[in-house]
Scaffold this motif. Structure first.
Motif: not given
Length: 75
Positions: A16-26, A28-42
């Motif tokens: 699924m190749s997720p991308q992560f958003i990190v805080d100032e300490k590095g 991971k606190n958020q993830v970015i997924l392709r919409l298709e993957i997100f809908e399938n997960l739901l």
């Protein structure tokens, strides 16, 4: 059976190749997924919740189910 369902679902998301958003300490606190993957997960979560809700439901074997459908004129 539980393991089989889990393995099928996990295999579906291996790449699924997720991308992560990190805080100032590095961290991971958020993830970015392709919409298709997100809908399938739901959809999979909804299916698994339904399975869990029906875990204790009465079960009918296939032959009895077919016979019931025949009696109702649906087969």
């Amino acid at each position: 059976m539980k393991k089989t369902i889990s393995k099928k679902i996990l295999n579906r998301y291996k790449n699924m190749s997720p991308q992560f958003i990190v805080d100032e300490k590095g961290h991971k606190n958020q993830v970015i997924l392709r919409l298709e993957i997100f809908e399938n997960l739901l959809a999979d979560l909804e299916d698994l919740a339904l399975v869990a809700e029906r875990r204790d439901d009465e079960r009918t074997d296939y032959a009895s189910f077919r016979e019931e459908l025949k009696q109702e004129g649906k087969l």
